[in-house]
Design an enzyme around this catalytic site. Structure first.
Site, PDB file in Angstrom:
ATOM      1  N   ALA A  32       0.970  -1.179  -0.032  1.00 57.22           N
ATOM      2  CA  ALA A  32      -0.037  -0.006   0.047  1.00 57.22           C
ATOM      3  C   ALA A  32       0.779   1.409   0.030  1.00 57.22           C
ATOM      4  O   ALA A  32       0.661   2.058   0.915  1.00 57.22           O
ATOM      5  CB  ALA A  32      -1.098  -0.029   1.245  1.00 57.22           C
ATOM      6  N   HIS A  34       3.047   4.655  -0.707  1.00 51.57           N
ATOM      7  CA  HIS A  34       2.690   6.056  -0.475  1.00 51.57           C
ATOM      8  C   HIS A  34       4.039   6.684  -0.731  1.00 51.57           C
ATOM      9  O   HIS A  34       5.177   6.369  -0.811  1.00 51.57           O
ATOM     10  CB  HIS A  34       1.874   6.459   0.552  1.00 51.57           C
ATOM     11  CG  HIS A  34       2.409   6.085   1.867  1.00 51.57           C
ATOM     12  ND1 HIS A  34       3.603   6.702   2.336  1.00 51.57           N
ATOM     13  CD2 HIS A  34       1.832   5.198   2.645  1.00 51.57           C
ATOM     14  CE1 HIS A  34       3.670   6.112   3.613  1.00 51.57           C
ATOM     15  NE2 HIS A  34       2.817   5.252   3.696  1.00 51.57           N
ATOM     16  N   HIS A  37       6.908   5.997   1.527  1.00 51.07           N
ATOM     17  CA  HIS A  37       7.740   4.522   1.093  1.00 51.07           C
ATOM     18  C   HIS A  37       8.815   5.135  -0.172  1.00 51.07           C
ATOM     19  O   HIS A  37       9.945   4.830  -0.263  1.00 51.07           O
ATOM     20  CB  HIS A  37       7.035   3.559   0.617  1.00 51.07           C
ATOM     21  CG  HIS A  37       5.979   2.987   1.785  1.00 51.07           C
ATOM     22  ND1 HIS A  37       4.571   3.401   1.650  1.00 51.07           N
ATOM     23  CD2 HIS A  37       6.359   2.266   2.610  1.00 51.07           C
ATOM     24  CE1 HIS A  37       4.147   2.470   2.530  1.00 51.07           C
ATOM     25  NE2 HIS A  37       5.151   1.989   3.347  1.00 51.07           N
ATOM     26  N   GLN A 155       9.842   1.781  16.229  1.00 50.74           N
ATOM     27  CA  GLN A 155      10.350   0.769  15.671  1.00 50.74           C
ATOM     28  C   GLN A 155      11.742   1.038  15.131  1.00 50.74           C
ATOM     29  O   GLN A 155      12.564   0.185  15.183  1.00 50.74           O
ATOM     30  CB  GLN A 155       9.569   0.642  14.339  1.00 50.74           C
ATOM     31  CG  GLN A 155      10.204  -0.377  13.113  1.00 50.74           C
ATOM     32  CD  GLN A 155       8.870  -0.554  12.052  1.00 50.74           C
ATOM     33  OE1 GLN A 155       8.054  -1.281  12.332  1.00 50.74           O
ATOM     34  NE2 GLN A 155       9.142   0.202  10.877  1.00 50.74           N
ATOM     35  N   SER A 188      -0.061   4.289   5.289  1.00 48.26           N
ATOM     36  CA  SER A 188      -0.918   3.112   4.319  1.00 48.26           C
ATOM     37  C   SER A 188      -2.436   3.105   5.075  1.00 48.26           C
ATOM     38  O   SER A 188      -3.220   3.110   4.163  1.00 48.26           O
ATOM     39  CB  SER A 188      -0.290   1.577   4.324  1.00 48.26           C
ATOM     40  OG  SER A 188       0.898   1.717   3.674  1.00 48.26           O
TER      41      SER A 188
HETATM   42  O1  PAF Z   1       7.325  -0.198   9.080  1.00 47.69           O
HETATM   43  C1  PAF Z   1       6.730  -1.342   8.271  1.00 47.69           C
HETATM   44  O2  PAF Z   1       5.930  -1.029   7.430  1.00 47.69           O
HETATM   45  C2  PAF Z   1       6.598  -2.637   8.869  1.00 47.69           C
HETATM   46  O3  PAF Z   1       6.716  -2.862  10.440  1.00 47.69           O
HETATM   47  C3  PAF Z   1       7.999  -3.380   8.473  1.00 47.69           C
HETATM   48  C4  PAF Z   1       9.356  -2.762   8.889  1.00 47.69           C
HETATM   49  C5  PAF Z   1       7.949  -3.452   6.967  1.00 47.69           C
HETATM   50  C6  PAF Z   1       7.845  -4.831   9.086  1.00 47.69           C
HETATM   51  O4  PAF Z   1       6.975  -5.580   8.607  1.00 47.69           O
END
Ligand code: PAF
Length: 282
Positions: A32, A34, A37, A155, A188
């Site tokens: 998804a 955008h 990304h 993260q 997303s």
């Molecule tokens: O940030 C994300 O989109 C997800 O957490 C990742 C790093 C692709 C792991 O699935």
């Protein structure tokens, strides 16, 4: 544009690339795609010879089945968006069976308490799922660099710790949050918002910006109370958490200290859709 679907095929492809001393970048995504990304892809393209964009909706990082079931997925549209980056970009779009050969389960990790607050506290097991899939992707691709967005700042810190703990030889690169014209952080999940809520969701970033202005003069408790008040008066939005935390340890702050970096973090429900954002305060 076609994709690679198996780890074996990806390894073969990468072996040939590495034999020619090509630098490899990895942009892990759940699809998804955008503009957020694409900013990672663009940076990765500048810094590497080949860029693997992985597209995999990782079930073990979802603590809520509904969220997983309704997570937007459209591989064809994602491939179209990446077409302009050919031939440098190669898409890896594995199945669940391909990534979790034996059992669809997260591994156990000691994430040093970085996972005990905010997203970790509200989404039990989320970061173990993230760590499991990121470690698998890194071991499968052995990239020189891997790219993550600062929207998922918690993260990002957890992945940096994972790399150190596992001794993985990869540089973690990050890109600033990309925002919609009203300031809403690109995600997303934004595509699930009805138009009216999407327009109004600029309030999340506006609140962070006001919190930043107040940070110089007001106490953390005063700012937190003010944010709670803002969302009490907003029937369209429900505040899950707002936290001013040390930008390196993520420990919530009560007393400010000079020479420390602080960041504000927020999670808000807009209808059924959960949105997160964060902003450096100093
Ligand atoms: O940030 C994300 O989109 C997800 O957490 C990742 C790093 C692709 C792991 O699935």
């Amino acid at each position: 544009m076609t994709a690679i679907y198996t780890r074996a095929e990806l390894r073969n492809f990468l072996e040939a690339e590495k034999a020619q001393s090509r630098q490899i970048g990895l942009v892990p995504t759940m699809g998804a795609l955008h503009q957020g990304h694409l900013s990672l892809v663009e940076k990765a393209i500048q810094e590497n010879d080949r860029v693997i964009v992985s597209i995999f909706v990782n079930p073990t990082q979802f603590n809520n089945q509904d969220d997983l079931d309704t997570y937007p997925q459209n591989l064809e549209a994602d491939l179209d968006l990446l077409k302009p980056f050919l031939p440098k970009v190669v898409v890896f779009a594995p199945s669940i069976e391909e990534m979790y050969t034996d059992r669809v389960k997260a591994e156990n990790y000691d994430l040093g308490g970085l996972d005990h607050v905010m997203e970790g506290a509200h989404r039990k097991g989320h970061f173990e799922g993230v760590a499991t899939i990121v470690e698998t992707l890194l071991r499968t691709t052995s990239p020189d660099r891997a790219y993550f967005g600062e929207k998922d700042y918690q993260q990002l810190l957890i992945i940096k710790k994972l790399i150190r703990d596992k001794g993985l030889d990869v540089t973690i690169c990050h890109c600033p949050i990309v925002r919609e014209p009203n300031g809403l952080a690109m995600s997303s999940r934004n595509s699930r918002l009805p138009k009216r809520l999407r327009e109004r969701a600029g309030i999340i970033f506006n609140t962070l910006q006001s919190a930043k202005k107040q940070f110089g003069t007001k106490s953390v408790t005063n700012i937190e109370e003010w944010v709670e008040e803002v969302f009490r008066n907003e029937p369209d939005f429900e505040l899950e958490y707002f936290s001013i935390s040390d930008a390196n340890t993520l420990i919530p702050v009560d007393q400010k200290h000079i020479n420390k970096e602080y960041r504000a973090f927020i999670a808000v429900y807009a209808g059924d859709t959960r949105l997160i954002d964060n902003l450096a305060l100093n």
